[in-house]
Design a protein around this motif. Structure first.
Motif, PDB file in Angstrom:
ATOM      1  N   LEU A 228      12.674   9.629  -0.667  1.00  0.00           N
ATOM      2  CA  LEU A 228      11.916  10.428  -0.206  1.00  0.00           C
ATOM      3  C   LEU A 228      11.699  11.691   0.328  1.00  0.00           C
ATOM      4  O   LEU A 228      10.094  12.158   0.625  1.00  0.00           O
ATOM      5  CB  LEU A 228      10.419  10.224  -1.729  1.00  0.00           C
ATOM      6  CG  LEU A 228      11.334   9.572  -2.761  1.00  0.00           C
ATOM      7  CD1 LEU A 228      10.081   9.413  -3.598  1.00  0.00           C
ATOM      8  CD2 LEU A 228      11.986  11.117  -3.545  1.00  0.00           C
ATOM      9  N   GLU A 229      12.045  11.190   1.975  1.00  0.00           N
ATOM     10  CA  GLU A 229      11.787  12.007   3.086  1.00  0.00           C
ATOM     11  C   GLU A 229      11.643  13.462   2.854  1.00  0.00           C
ATOM     12  O   GLU A 229      11.136  14.404   3.483  1.00  0.00           O
ATOM     13  CB  GLU A 229      12.669  11.941   4.196  1.00  0.00           C
ATOM     14  CG  GLU A 229      12.817  10.622   4.906  1.00  0.00           C
ATOM     15  CD  GLU A 229      13.605   9.399   4.316  1.00  0.00           C
ATOM     16  OE1 GLU A 229      13.974   9.980   2.840  1.00  0.00           O
ATOM     17  OE2 GLU A 229      13.734   8.486   4.522  1.00  0.00           O
ATOM     18  N   ALA A 230      13.071  14.397   1.680  1.00  0.00           N
ATOM     19  CA  ALA A 230      12.733  15.702   1.010  1.00  0.00           C
ATOM     20  C   ALA A 230      11.793  15.626   1.048  1.00  0.00           C
ATOM     21  O   ALA A 230      11.373  17.372   0.595  1.00  0.00           O
ATOM     22  CB  ALA A 230      13.945  15.646   0.173  1.00  0.00           C
ATOM     23  N   ALA A 231      11.021  15.248   0.063  1.00  0.00           N
ATOM     24  CA  ALA A 231       9.485  15.261  -0.677  1.00  0.00           C
ATOM     25  C   ALA A 231       8.115  15.585   0.786  1.00  0.00           C
ATOM     26  O   ALA A 231       7.839  16.468   0.395  1.00  0.00           O
ATOM     27  CB  ALA A 231       8.849  14.624  -1.514  1.00  0.00           C
TER      28      ALA A 231
ATOM     29  N   ASN B 207       1.128  -1.191  -0.435  1.00  0.00           N
ATOM     30  CA  ASN B 207       0.377   0.072   0.236  1.00  0.00           C
ATOM     31  C   ASN B 207       1.106   1.658  -0.212  1.00  0.00           C
ATOM     32  O   ASN B 207       2.122   1.290   0.126  1.00  0.00           O
ATOM     33  CB  ASN B 207      -0.823  -0.053   1.468  1.00  0.00           C
ATOM     34  CG  ASN B 207       0.118  -0.062   2.743  1.00  0.00           C
ATOM     35  OD1 ASN B 207       0.606   0.666   2.472  1.00  0.00           O
ATOM     36  ND2 ASN B 207      -0.701  -1.087   3.328  1.00  0.00           N
ATOM     37  N   GLU B 208       0.318   2.694   0.020  1.00  0.00           N
ATOM     38  CA  GLU B 208       1.226   3.448   0.524  1.00  0.00           C
ATOM     39  C   GLU B 208       1.639   3.916   1.564  1.00  0.00           C
ATOM     40  O   GLU B 208       2.506   5.010   1.523  1.00  0.00           O
ATOM     41  CB  GLU B 208       0.237   4.811  -0.500  1.00  0.00           C
ATOM     42  CG  GLU B 208      -0.217   4.006  -2.621  1.00  0.00           C
ATOM     43  CD  GLU B 208      -0.824   5.232  -2.666  1.00  0.00           C
ATOM     44  OE1 GLU B 208      -1.101   5.330  -4.090  1.00  0.00           O
ATOM     45  OE2 GLU B 208      -1.659   5.789  -2.210  1.00  0.00           O
ATOM     46  N   LYS B 209       1.007   3.289   2.398  1.00  0.00           N
ATOM     47  CA  LYS B 209       0.915   4.516   3.784  1.00  0.00           C
ATOM     48  C   LYS B 209       2.727   4.990   4.158  1.00  0.00           C
ATOM     49  O   LYS B 209       2.580   5.505   4.280  1.00  0.00           O
ATOM     50  CB  LYS B 209       1.172   2.979   4.627  1.00  0.00           C
ATOM     51  CG  LYS B 209      -0.725   3.039   4.537  1.00  0.00           C
ATOM     52  CD  LYS B 209      -1.337   1.864   5.802  1.00  0.00           C
ATOM     53  CE  LYS B 209      -2.293   1.368   5.340  1.00  0.00           C
ATOM     54  NZ  LYS B 209      -2.949   0.400   6.565  1.00  0.00           N
ATOM     55  N   ARG B 210       3.801   3.868   3.471  1.00  0.00           N
ATOM     56  CA  ARG B 210       5.653   3.804   4.223  1.00  0.00           C
ATOM     57  C   ARG B 210       5.751   3.972   3.172  1.00  0.00           C
ATOM     58  O   ARG B 210       7.225   4.248   3.037  1.00  0.00           O
ATOM     59  CB  ARG B 210       5.841   3.074   5.367  1.00  0.00           C
ATOM     60  CG  ARG B 210       4.761   3.106   6.553  1.00  0.00           C
ATOM     61  CD  ARG B 210       5.822   1.510   7.274  1.00  0.00           C
ATOM     62  NE  ARG B 210       5.135   1.867   8.517  1.00  0.00           N
ATOM     63  CZ  ARG B 210       3.603   0.751   8.676  1.00  0.00           C
ATOM     64  NH1 ARG B 210       3.457   0.545   8.014  1.00  0.00           N
ATOM     65  NH2 ARG B 210       3.565   0.936  10.299  1.00  0.00           N
ATOM     66  N   MET B 211       5.655   4.080   1.880  1.00  0.00           N
ATOM     67  CA  MET B 211       6.604   4.551   0.418  1.00  0.00           C
ATOM     68  C   MET B 211       7.115   5.209   0.180  1.00  0.00           C
ATOM     69  O   MET B 211       8.382   5.304  -0.161  1.00  0.00           O
ATOM     70  CB  MET B 211       5.340   4.253  -1.000  1.00  0.00           C
ATOM     71  CG  MET B 211       4.904   2.627  -0.942  1.00  0.00           C
ATOM     72  SD  MET B 211       3.232   3.408  -2.496  1.00  0.00           S
ATOM     73  CE  MET B 211       4.423   3.928  -3.221  1.00  0.00           C
ATOM     74  N   VAL B 212       6.718   6.179   0.769  1.00  0.00           N
ATOM     75  CA  VAL B 212       7.676   7.221   0.526  1.00  0.00           C
ATOM     76  C   VAL B 212       8.955   7.231   1.393  1.00  0.00           C
ATOM     77  O   VAL B 212      10.069   7.641   0.865  1.00  0.00           O
ATOM     78  CB  VAL B 212       6.806   9.058   0.771  1.00  0.00           C
ATOM     79  CG1 VAL B 212       7.561   9.928  -0.095  1.00  0.00           C
ATOM     80  CG2 VAL B 212       5.720   9.318   0.211  1.00  0.00           C
ATOM     81  N   GLY B 213       8.706   7.454   2.529  1.00  0.00           N
ATOM     82  CA  GLY B 213      10.011   7.519   3.705  1.00  0.00           C
ATOM     83  C   GLY B 213      10.538   6.324   2.840  1.00  0.00           C
ATOM     84  O   GLY B 213      12.128   6.079   3.182  1.00  0.00           O
TER      85      GLY B 213
END
Length: 220
Positions: free
Chosen positions: A190-193, A180-186
């Motif tokens: 991509l923490e800067a996003a 799922n998308e819950k923890r994808m960014v980290g």
């Protein structure tokens, strides 16, 4: 199948119990109905299918239904590097059909037999990132179109979608399954996003330079 955080190393004593029931042809829902809300197969769409939110001896138990024929079909496609994308409630970038395969790889079979899946197929590792990045660039272009019209909602919404599409691309490049998308960014680094979205632009004139920063974050 035991799924979710309790099937991995991320669970703790406060985690819900997530179960997936795989079936062929039909499913008897009566045993579950006494414990909570049950949503019949098909009521949540072709991929999410259906499920139940139950309380069993004071424990929260989430149950997902999966038609095994559907899972086998999309798993065969994933092995070839092929997938489709569904618009699903709660998802910004959409749900790729290979998530059904990711569920097989991520869970722990408790009863019965299921296809054995572990690593992401190399055909998917090679083929999915370019598709996700095409979608990322498309979303950024639309974000700029919205920005030119002073539409902050459209611009930031499309930019957020682009972040998740880039996250998908990076994780597929690593061969890392996504549920799922819950923890994808980290997970994608991509923490800067995240930082950019904590202070989105407050004026139409600030949208374009903010989008430049988002794009730089996603393409560097």
């Amino acid at each position: 199948m035991l799924a979710g955080s309790r099937a991995s190393t991320h669970g703790d004593a406060s985690s819900d119990w997530d179960l997936t029931v795989y079936y062929r042809h039909s499913l008897d829902l009566a045993p579950l109905a006494a414990f909570g809300d049950v949503h019949a197969p098909g009521s949540w769409g072709r991929l999410m299918n259906g499920g139940a939110w139950l309380s069993v001896d004071g424990l929260a138990v989430d149950v997902m239904f999966r038609d095994l024929a559907v899972v086998e079909h999309w798993t065969a496609e994933a092995l070839k590097g092929s997938y489709e994308l569904d618009a699903i409630l709660g998802y910004l970038a959409g749900l790729p059909t290979y998530v059904l395969t990711a569920e097989l790889a991520s869970g722990r079979t408790l009863a019965g037999e299921l296809p054995a899946i572990t690593a992401m197929p190399q055909a998917l590792v090679a083929g999915a990132p370019p598709r996700w990045r095409f979608a990322r660039d498309f979303s950024l272009e639309y974000a700029r179109m919205h920005a030119a019209r002073g539409n902050a909602v459209g611009a930031t919404g499309q930019a957020a979608k682009a972040v998740l599409e880039e996250a998908h691309a990076r994780l597929c490049t690593r061969g890392q399954w996504v549920l799922n998308e819950k923890r994808m960014v980290g997970a994608a680094g991509l923490e800067a996003a995240h930082a950019l979205f904590t202070s989105p632009p407050h004026s139409a004139s600030a949208l374009a330079p903010w989008l430049d920063a988002v794009q730089q974050c996603l393409t560097e």
